[in-house]
Design a protein around this motif. Structure first.
Motif: not given
Length: 302
Positions: A66-79
């Protein structure tokens, strides 16, 4: 030497979290299910931890997942924002905007503004999504929407707001029960006031309007849409508050009810745009907002 996760792996993980189904996630990512599964296994191997519990019937994310998904989505949004920034720098008034809009606005406002948007911003392509406020906010946060046309105020994290215009409420009564063509807010006291079901921001704005004037009515009945509410009023079940734009658009035409405006305090909701503060297309969003304001003002005068 270990390598960092790839964007592809993070997109696979995000898609699985959204769909909770390997097949649907693979379809959303335009890959085969085996490719998606292999990519997620590689991600877990890189991180040295299990992110997803797999069974034949369900998918469950671990706490780390769950935490990895949250951080992954932040990274994908930035990209995605980086890509948007590069694109908008070439021509900010060109490209695709994924616009969310709530059901208590969409059918009444879109016919008024879409022709003007097409004229003023011909190279801007709107992809529309109609949904409840909370769901649109979630989609905005995870980067699946760029912009939302909301009734403000509505808390949606760290979002920028652009108020556009005011939409006053009017009161709807069963035929013959309105105190007059204009009423005071106190006339709503002791009236059985019907509101939309939970999840519609119009409900909250109507409640705020009632609290503002000290209304003591209870929302004993609730409808799932404005069209349902109007029919319930017509059948004599109670009174309700309707957005002025809905009445102007013909929501109550041909229906046997009384509409009354307020002569003292004017309950109002503010229609506006919100977007992620990190999104680099602010210039584009503000240009679209100005066109919407112009279109509303133009149609109000005609």
């Amino acid at each position: 030497m270990s390598f960092p996760p790839t964007l592809k792996q993070l997109r696979y993980l995000s898609a699985l979290h959204k769909t909770n189904h390997f097949g649907k996630a693979a379809e959303a990512c335009h890959v085969t299910q085996s490719t998606l599964s292999a990519g997620l296994q590689e991600l877990e191997s890189l991180l040295g931890a299990q992110l997803v519990e797999r069974t034949k019937r369900s998918v469950m994310f671990t706490a780390l997942g769950e935490e990895t998904v949250r951080r992954a989505q932040q990274i994908l949004n930035d990209v995605d924002d980086l890509t948007d920034m590069a694109s908008s720098s070439k021509d900010p008034l060109k490209g695709i905007i994924r616009l969310g809009i709530i059901p208590t606005i969409a059918p009444f406002l879109l016919p008024r503004i879409m022709p003007e948007i097409s004229k003023a911003l011909p190279d801007l392509e709107l992809h529309l999504r109609e949904d409840k406020s909370g769901d649109l906010c979630d989609l905005l946060r995870v980067g699946e929407l760029d912009l939302v046309l909301y009734a403000l105020p509505f808390a949606c994290g760290d979002a920028a707001e652009m108020p556009l215009f005011q939409d006053p409420f009017v009161a709807a009564f069963p035929k013959g029960e309105a105190p007059g063509e204009t009423i005071k807010t106190s006339d709503l006291d002791n009236t059985r006031l019907m509101l939309l079901e939970e999840g519609h921001c119009l409900r909250e704005h109507a409640l705020d309007a009632c609290r503002l004037v000290g209304n003591r009515a209870k929302s004993e009945l609730a409808g799932t849409s404005l069209h349902t509410m109007v029919q319930m009023v017509s059948a004599g079940h109670g009174a309700t508050l309707l957005p002025g734009m809905a009445v102007d658009a013909g929501l109550t035409d041909g229906i046997d009810i009384d509409i009354a405006s307020f002569s003292d305090i004017l309950p109002t909701r503010i229609i506006g745009l919100i977007w992620r503060r990190t999104n680099p297309r602010e210039e584009t969003f503000k240009a679209l907002g100005e066109v919407i304001k112009t279109a509303v003002h133009k149609t109000a005068k005609s």
